[in-house]
Every structure is written in C-alpha cells, then in structure tokens.
Design an enzyme around this catalytic site. Structure first.
Site, PDB file in Angstrom:
ATOM      1  N   HIS A 135       1.328   5.073  -2.287  1.00 37.98           N
ATOM      2  CA  HIS A 135       0.899   5.453  -3.647  1.00 37.98           C
ATOM      3  C   HIS A 135       2.594   5.935  -4.917  1.00 37.98           C
ATOM      4  CE1 HIS A 135      -3.397   5.425  -2.588  1.00 37.98           C
ATOM      5  NE2 HIS A 135      -2.648   5.344  -0.713  1.00 37.98           N
ATOM      6  N   HIS A 145       0.922  -1.401   0.145  1.00 33.15           N
ATOM      7  CA  HIS A 145      -0.299   0.097  -0.133  1.00 33.15           C
ATOM      8  C   HIS A 145       0.663   1.043   0.359  1.00 33.15           C
ATOM      9  CE1 HIS A 145      -3.557   2.894   1.598  1.00 33.15           C
ATOM     10  NE2 HIS A 145      -2.086   3.186   1.375  1.00 33.15           N
ATOM     11  N   ASP A 204       1.715   4.121   2.788  1.00 38.76           N
ATOM     12  CA  ASP A 204       0.665   4.755   2.484  1.00 38.76           C
ATOM     13  C   ASP A 204       1.333   5.697   0.855  1.00 38.76           C
ATOM     14  OD1 ASP A 204      -1.680   5.677   1.681  1.00 38.76           O
ATOM     15  OD2 ASP A 204      -2.575   6.687   3.652  1.00 38.76           O
ATOM     16  N   ASP A 205       2.041   6.737   1.920  1.00 43.18           N
ATOM     17  CA  ASP A 205       2.784   8.048   1.101  1.00 43.18           C
ATOM     18  C   ASP A 205       3.890   8.569   1.652  1.00 43.18           C
ATOM     19  OD1 ASP A 205       0.358   9.020  -0.509  1.00 43.18           O
ATOM     20  OD2 ASP A 205      -0.750   8.718   1.230  1.00 43.18           O
ATOM     21  N   GLU A 237     -10.758   4.264   6.171  1.00 45.37           N
ATOM     22  CA  GLU A 237     -10.036   5.674   6.574  1.00 45.37           C
ATOM     23  C   GLU A 237     -11.304   6.363   6.952  1.00 45.37           C
ATOM     24  OE1 GLU A 237      -8.020   6.964   3.267  1.00 45.37           O
ATOM     25  OE2 GLU A 237      -6.376   7.769   4.416  1.00 45.37           O
ATOM     26  N   HIS A 272      -9.679   0.849  -1.033  1.00 50.15           N
ATOM     27  CA  HIS A 272      -9.392   2.203  -0.008  1.00 50.15           C
ATOM     28  C   HIS A 272     -10.606   2.163   0.386  1.00 50.15           C
ATOM     29  CE1 HIS A 272      -5.508   3.303  -1.386  1.00 50.15           C
ATOM     30  NE2 HIS A 272      -5.374   4.130  -0.484  1.00 50.15           N
TER      31      HIS A 272
HETATM   32  N1  ADE Z   1      -5.175   8.774  -2.248  1.00 51.01           N
HETATM   33  C1  ADE Z   1      -3.225   8.825  -2.087  1.00 51.01           C
HETATM   34  N2  ADE Z   1      -3.646   8.471  -0.279  1.00 51.01           N
HETATM   35  C2  ADE Z   1      -4.827   8.330   0.086  1.00 51.01           C
HETATM   36  C3  ADE Z   1      -4.838   8.289   1.003  1.00 51.01           C
HETATM   37  N3  ADE Z   1      -4.866   8.187   2.444  1.00 51.01           N
HETATM   38  N4  ADE Z   1      -6.428   7.637   0.988  1.00 51.01           N
HETATM   39  C4  ADE Z   1      -7.030   8.023  -0.406  1.00 51.01           C
HETATM   40  N5  ADE Z   1      -7.039   7.896  -1.472  1.00 51.01           N
HETATM   41  C5  ADE Z   1      -5.179   8.155  -0.717  1.00 51.01           C
HETATM   42 ZN    ZN Z   2      -3.708   4.613   0.022  1.00 47.83          ZN
END
Ligand code: ADE
Ligand code: ZN
Length: 371
Positions: free
Chosen positions: A25, A23, A305-306, A227, A224
């Site tokens: 991006h 997970h 995630d990011d 969250e 997703h």
């Molecule tokens: N795109 C990038 N990060 C995200 C996240 N945490 N939730 C939904 N879409 C995303």
């Molecule tokens: Zn994500």
C-alpha cells in the site's frame, strides 16, 4: 514438497533477484524522513516521539487496545487492523499539495528499487488522503506524475490498483469506476478493495456491479479477503467480484474446496506473513499457512503489505521466510517468477523481467551460494 534444511537466505542475494511486488500500500510505505518533513511543512504535531512514529501501538491517539510484535521486526506494535488503518489516515492526511503527492510517489519507487523490485503494483486508497476528498482523481494524477518521473530516472515501474474502502457505498464505488474508465488515468491498472471486513461484514454483493464495470472497462481486479474475513470472503471475491488475485487470502486454508478452486482457476494469493502476525491473524510465523498453501499448489507471492510501519523491507521478509518456512534460494526464485507472472505489468515488461530473472538465477547458481 521436499524442503531443504532451513538456512537463512542472504538479503543481498534476494535483492539481486529481479522481481515484482504485488501487495503493498502506498499508505504503508512512507519513509520516516518524508513523514517528518510533511508534518513539519504542515505544522502538524506528531502523535509521539519522532523516532517511534511507526510504533503505531504506542500512540494513544489511534486507540489501539493491545500490542503484538512480529518476528524480525523493529518492535512495531500494532494491536489490530482498525487502529492501524487510523494511523494510515493520519499519515496520508499530511499530504495536501500535488508536489507532496509527487514526492510520496517518487519516494515509493525509490524504496522499491532498493529491494531489487523492478515492477510494483501499488494499492492506493484515496479515502485515507483526507485533503483530497472530492479531488481523488487529481491525487492519483499527482502520484502518476511521481511514478513517471521515477521511471524516467531508472527506478521501479509502478502500476496503480485504485482501492475502494469496504465501508463505501455501492453507488460511490460504481461512480468511481465509471470515472476511472472515462478518464483512463495513466498508471491505473486495476480496481481493488481493502479495509476491515470485521467492521463491515460481507461486502461482495455491494461491490459486485462496480467490479463488473471494472472488468468490462479493461481494469484488472484484486481484492483483500481472507484476512479480516474467513474463507467466505475469498469465495465472494472470486464468485461475486471476479478477482484475478486475492490480497492475503490466507484463511482459504480453512476450506479444502476453496483451496482446490484457487488452484483450478490459477488465482494468485498475494500473501504478507509479517503483516498477518503483526495484526494478529496468526500468533507467529511458524503458524502461518503459507507453506501449506504452497504444498497444495496455490500460486502464492510473498509481499510486505505496509512495510514502513511494519519496520521491514521485501528482502528482509523473504529472508525471514526462508528460515521460518524452510525455503531455499530456488524457492525464492520461484517466488520472483510468480510475482512477475501474476503482476499487472504489460507483456513486454514481463518478458524482460523473466529474461533478467533467468539470467540472475543462472548467475547466482554458478557464482556460488553466499549463505
Ligand atoms: N490497508 C492497508 N493495510 C491493510 C490490510 N492489511 N488490510 C486491509 N486494508 C489495509
Ligand atoms: Zn493489504
């Protein structure tokens, strides 16, 4: 589960574990240097000082109302998912040529390799990459060329989860899936959906047919949910979209029947505690439900995630998790094993990674604990 006294597992030991990340991006993994170079190449002004580019919450341009900071980070302030997604739009808007897309993909594989990640499913949502509207498949093809080149150079292997944005229409989604199946774009292994469920409401029914087409066409499904939505988003992902994995899914903890269902069906949650804290789902790591999900027997993987705007790496987050959640090196070896098992890598690669992980775990156990 009996947990050891919390001791922070060293990042070097974590890097040495062969593992997958499931997970993450592409939009959230730009290296700062790549972003600065792209802005310069395109003559685009930065939204703030170069050194604080990833402090998303400090740039007025993304109109973020409040700032929170996650433990162990670099002071990355992000005041909510919607503002954060606008920042991703800005970054991705800087990628305008196939060569630039190639470089972003190559750089991603290099970043993953530096964390000891041997395979990564990467989520790519072409709606963020505004210069490629109407040419989304060409964008993914340029990324695939970058991933191919990286793998030839011995870097991390990458599979692409092509992501729909929650606000897209049902017919757009179905057209995308048909074109993915017809073109059989290399590297594309899955269909995904991401974006902010708070702004769109429930989208399970809307994307049901797209995900049904994806399954029939041999694409994996990762969604997703749980969250920016509660447990109902996770139920929809399972019952309506046939999700094999849930990205986040942590709010499933609020519904005991759902937790049982995840366990019974062997559905993996790709959890990202730092992201959840930074984006305000939980106030701090101590409140995060990861340990409770693990104790309930849910298959959980631990992801970033990011990582770029969150100012982190996978080894940092596993190391922080070890102390915050009282996990020992054995538990982290378990995370590595689950990451391989739940990945969309092909069976040969999975078998090699499992064997390498077993060897690395034996080596670590016999070589002494550096903590
Ligand atoms: N795109 C990038 N990060 C995200 C996240 N945490 N939730 C939904 N879409 C995303
Ligand atoms: Zn994500």
């Amino acid at each position: 589960m009996q947990r050891p006294v919390p001791v922070r597992v060293d990042e070097e030991q974590i890097r040495a574990l062969p593992k997958a990340e499931l997970h993450v991006h592409l939009e959230g993994a730009f290296a700062l240097i790549d972003l600065l170079t792209l802005a310069k190449e395109n003559g685009v002004a930065l939204p703030g000082p170069a050194a604080t580019l990833f402090d998303v919450g400090t740039h007025d341009v993304f109109e973020i109302p409040e700032v929170t900071t996650g433990e162990g980070g670099t002071g990355v302030g992000t005041g909510g998912l919607s503002g954060f997604l606008r920042f991703l739009d800005w970054e991705c808007g800087l990628v305008r040529t196939a060569d630039q897309a190639f470089r972003v993909a190559y750089s991603f594989a290099a970043r993953q390799s530096a964390s000891g990640i041997r395979y990564s499913d990467v989520i790519v949502n072409p709606t963020h990459w505004s210069a490629w509207r109407g040419r989304e498949l060409a964008l993914v093809d340029a990324f695939a060329a970058g991933f191919d080149s990286a793998e030839e150079d011995g870097l991390c292997a990458v599979g692409v989860a092509y992501s729909l944005l929650r606000s897209q229409s049902a017919s757009e989604a179905e057209d995308i899936v048909r074109s993915l199946i017809e073109t059989r774009l290399r590297r594309v292994v899955a269909l995904s959906v991401d974006g902010d469920e708070k702004t769109t409401g429930r989208t399970g029914e809307k994307f049901r047919d797209a995900f049904r087409l994806a399954a029939a066409g041999g694409l994996h499904r990762t969604v997703h949910a749980g969250e920016s939505s509660g447990p109902e988003g996770v139920w929809d992902a399972i019952d309506l979209l046939g999700a094999e994995r849930i990205d986040h899914g942590i709010r499933a903890i609020e519904d005991e029947a759902l937790v049982q269902r995840l366990v019974a069906d062997g559905i993996t949650l790709n959890v990202c505690p730092r992201s959840n804290v930074a984006l305000g789902v939980y106030p701090d790591w101590a409140s995060h439900p990861l340990p409770r999900l693990l104790d309930a027997g849910v298959a959980v993987t631990l992801n970033t995630d990011d990582p770029a705007p969150l100012g982190t790496t996978l080894e940092t987050d596993w190391s922080v998790a070890s102390v915050e959640f009282g996990l020992g090196l054995d538990d982290l070896v378990g995370f590595a094993a689950r990451s391989i098992d739940a990945s969309f890598a092909d069976d040969d690669l999975k078998a090699r990674l499992r064997a390498d992980l077993t060897a690395a775990a034996v080596e670590t156990a016999s070589g002494g604990d550096a903590r």
